[in-house]
Design a protein around this motif. Sequence first.
Motif, PDB file in Angstrom:
ATOM      1  N   ASN A  43      -2.431   5.607   1.342  1.00 57.14           N
ATOM      2  CA  ASN A  43      -3.624   4.764   1.509  1.00 57.14           C
ATOM      3  C   ASN A  43      -3.621   4.158   2.902  1.00 57.14           C
ATOM      4  O   ASN A  43      -2.575   3.869   3.464  1.00 57.14           O
ATOM      5  CB  ASN A  43      -3.651   3.656   0.448  1.00 57.14           C
ATOM      6  CG  ASN A  43      -3.915   4.149  -0.971  1.00 57.14           C
ATOM      7  OD1 ASN A  43      -3.206   3.819  -1.911  1.00 57.14           O
ATOM      8  ND2 ASN A  43      -4.936   4.970  -1.143  1.00 57.14           N
ATOM      9  N   ARG A  94       0.832  -1.181   0.000  1.00 59.36           N
ATOM     10  CA  ARG A  94       0.000   0.000   0.000  1.00 59.36           C
ATOM     11  C   ARG A  94       0.876   1.243   0.000  1.00 59.36           C
ATOM     12  O   ARG A  94       1.777   1.354   0.824  1.00 59.36           O
ATOM     13  CB  ARG A  94      -0.794   0.020   1.308  1.00 59.36           C
ATOM     14  CG  ARG A  94      -2.263   0.092   1.081  1.00 59.36           C
ATOM     15  CD  ARG A  94      -2.967  -0.074   2.392  1.00 59.36           C
ATOM     16  NE  ARG A  94      -4.192  -0.807   2.161  1.00 59.36           N
ATOM     17  CZ  ARG A  94      -4.889  -1.394   3.109  1.00 59.36           C
ATOM     18  NH1 ARG A  94      -4.469  -1.378   4.343  1.00 59.36           N
ATOM     19  NH2 ARG A  94      -5.999  -2.005   2.805  1.00 59.36           N
ATOM     20  N   ASN A 148      -8.438   6.073  -2.005  1.00 64.57           N
ATOM     21  CA  ASN A 148      -8.387   4.697  -1.518  1.00 64.57           C
ATOM     22  C   ASN A 148      -9.109   3.745  -2.478  1.00 64.57           C
ATOM     23  O   ASN A 148      -9.923   4.185  -3.297  1.00 64.57           O
ATOM     24  CB  ASN A 148      -9.069   4.612  -0.147  1.00 64.57           C
ATOM     25  CG  ASN A 148      -8.079   4.816   0.991  1.00 64.57           C
ATOM     26  OD1 ASN A 148      -6.870   4.743   0.789  1.00 64.57           O
ATOM     27  ND2 ASN A 148      -8.590   5.088   2.174  1.00 64.57           N
ATOM     28  N   ALA A 189      -4.878   1.775  -6.053  1.00 70.80           N
ATOM     29  CA  ALA A 189      -5.176   1.057  -4.808  1.00 70.80           C
ATOM     30  C   ALA A 189      -5.955  -0.222  -5.085  1.00 70.80           C
ATOM     31  O   ALA A 189      -5.735  -1.246  -4.431  1.00 70.80           O
ATOM     32  CB  ALA A 189      -5.953   1.967  -3.855  1.00 70.80           C
TER      33      ALA A 189
END
Lengths: 254, 254, 254, 254
Positions: free
Chosen positions: B253, B249, D147, C169
């Motif tokens: 995030n 990640r 995200n 993501a």
Amino acid sequence: MDPVCLVMGAGAGIGGSVGKRFAQGGYHAVLCRRSDDQGLQRLVQDIEAEGGAASGFLLNAAEENSIEERIDAVEKEIGPIEVAVFNLGAQIGDRHLADTSYKAFELGWRLATFALFRFASAIMPRMEARGHGTLLVTSPTAAVRGNAGQHSHAAAMGGRRMLCQSLNAEFGPKGIHVANILIDGAVDAPDTLGKLLGPEEFQELRRTRGLENDGLILPERVAETYFHIAGQHRSTWTHELDLRSFSDRPWWNH
Amino acid sequence: MDPVCLVMGAGAGIGGSVGKRFAQGGYHAVLCRRSDDQGLQRLVQDIEAEGGAASGFLLNAAEENSIEERIDAVEKEIGPIEVAVFNLGAQIGDRHLADTSYKAFELGWRLATFALFRFASAIMPRMEARGHGTLLVTSPTAAVRGNAGQHSHAAAMGGRRMLCQSLNAEFGPKGIHVANILIDGAVDAPDTLGKLLGPEEFQELRRTRGLENDGLILPERVAETYFHIAGQHRSTWTHELDLRSFSDRPWWNH
Amino acid sequence: MDPVCLVMGAGAGIGGSVGKRFAQGGYHAVLCRRSDDQGLQRLVQDIEAEGGAASGFLLNAAEENSIEERIDAVEKEIGPIEVAVFNLGAQIGDRHLADTSYKAFELGWRLATFALFRFASAIMPRMEARGHGTLLVTSPTAAVRGNAGQHSHAAAMGGRRMLCQSLNAEFGPKGIHVANILIDGAVDAPDTLGKLLGPEEFQELRRTRGLENDGLILPERVAETYFHIAGQHRSTWTHELDLRSFSDRPWWNH
Amino acid sequence: MDPVCLVMGAGAGIGGSVGKRFAQGGYHAVLCRRSDDQGLQRLVQDIEAEGGAASGFLLNAAEENSIEERIDAVEKEIGPIEVAVFNLGAQIGDRHLADTSYKAFELGWRLATFALFRFASAIMPRMEARGHGTLLVTSPTAAVRGNAGQHSHAAAMGGRRMLCQSLNAEFGPKGIHVANILIDGAVDAPDTLGKLLGPEEFQELRRTRGLENDGLILPERVAETYFHIAGQHRSTWTHELDLRSFSDRPWWNH
């Protein structure tokens, strides 16, 4: 006993005004600065004349134990530090790399980064034991971008900003509010901008951009925001905010 | 005479691999590291066995004049440093503020920030005189955010990042390329991650996340990107980029 | 069958050069642009003359289904898209808020943000099914800061940048590389900068800042970095990097 | 005549509380929301019961002219809008790209980005003519990072944030204060978080994290900071600040 607001770097600009504002809000203002005892005493007297409580101390933050001993003494002799304001500057003007000595680079770090670490190391355990407290840190634009000539200043202030984040990450959940206040513009302050520019250029700038046009950040207005941030309920805390005059360009705009 | 690529922090991870890659690209790789002379000699021999040119030096970057004298000697004895790679780490693991000594905090700064300042102070004037050159700096995630326990590391690396920006601002227009390469993930490196985790946990991590799954950053792959950045035409330079494994990640995030 | 590199926004600047570079690297370059069929055919012929494979299509990205149908057709008729480059611009010059119509604001979003969403919606499931693929997105400075007059452009490109992050993501861990390449400076491109400035001012800028002085970003150099990023091993991916000429100020410096 | 504080998105969370706070501070609160007329009337009555002035209007911000006509009517019938609060949310929960329809993506933009553009287009010229005014915008964490699953939300809110910057760049120097307030944590709000979680999970979260532990952002506390920001002197304006509970992790910490 009044709660204590300790200001490290309480000159005639932001630091002094913040001390005054907290005194008006019922705090005992403890004002620390490096030099100008007369100016310091005048500040204390101004606060007392308004019915507030204040104490002033000269202190060389670069000196070993200076910060630590002052915090000890304040906690013992005046009272628990509820709000700690770290307002030391380290601007030395623009210098090419070749003109930035190791000594100047190190001094920038000693004042801007390491002094905050020492300050926090002395205060945070006490706040942690009490379960509450506030640490307000002043940062300049150099904390978020490195301009040409700002080698010492940017490196030191970039370090300061990251330290604010790591302190917040450790101590926020323990009930201690850490906020980094980014002063992104010229401040109407004789001790810093005034010295950097010299008296004539400073007065000219005040006249043309500042007092008549609100084009310089006014320290007593900054103080209102410091006081607000310190009063935020712990459900709703600010970690970082910027401040500049309406007529100034934010650092990210060209 | 081959152009020189000097690597400060040439261990068995990113630094060593970067040295190798530049040697493959026709540079004389000058590898500096603090300890493990055997490992250093092996690295030099590996490069020479591939037909490349390399020299290795043990050097304690925290020591006065160590960096400066090495750069002097390299410029005199080996050749002009065309690419300078600053790859010193300063991670000491997560420590509470109360467990972070003044000494640890200062050492973080000495290695992560001040050593880069000394490195740049010695190299940039030479590059400026020649009108070209490249400074590649490795930064960890702590350069862009301060996590709990990272007080020393984050303050030091935040300072490093701002210094990269101020160096770029001064030297970019003079034809010297400064790039900050953000290593935002775990690296498959025995000298750093390996020591932090201990041999067993490191091998387990390599097995489960790394070699079979590309879940650790591979130093020899990082080296390709360092080499690319150094080769960018001056009309088209990168100042900052991030690197992480596909399965990691990014720092922003959750 | 060659892997396909699809370029959305393949004009005479970055897009066309990127297509060429991937064709040189063994990809079948599929070039899509809104207008100038002649220029498009010339680009295809240039690539073929060098021994590469290319196809060109006119396509109005603002039109319903235009992107989706093209991607369908390419996958069916030419081959699996291994690298997808999204290079549509939406700069309309500086306009006061009062001069920015709802239509202009919406069109900015349609081209800069929504078209990327449609592009990704059509391509990502295919890449996901194959377990690999690369999406390279070009962003301008307006993606990271909103200047005066840039209401439509900044809002649209800020949205584009966040979309790159959310795509990364979701799809990074599935083996698809998403990178956002921030073009932070003027590009030597007749189709965009040339049209914005007009032919005379553009040639003057090229003469004074560009060709003689490398002060404009050269599209064929940008293409090298796009190609490098697409070739990164999945253990070591870049999500964001900036590009500008050595003589340009980064967006964060004043 | 009281100055007007217009709140777009005045539900039972931040928007309603901000309206209340400005009413306590002497503003006529004009509250606009999409649905729940009963809740709206209750809010108006609460304010009036405290001796404040308020008006409430149902309004579908996605509908053509809805915002523009309301602003016209308020300026004509109630008074000049001194403070305009834009508080529309567009969170639809986490959805994979494949589950995010074009319609959902577009609606996110219509509410989060385009509605702010329309709001500003209607209000800023009036404030500009008067030489003063304040625009306060609420943004979620998705405005600064994308995200997984947040494609629509992040793209729309990233656009909103850049629009705040471009509005500030154009209107700050004209005496109009634009601030973007980043709500980086869960808010104790039945209309948004409550609906996202469902009534049972929401009450459980309130019980365990919120009311007893200050672990949810309390709307009435947020309102204090909105009121402070609106009251800042124009020599000392904040453009961006974050807010979260003491126990929450900032978005940049893992």
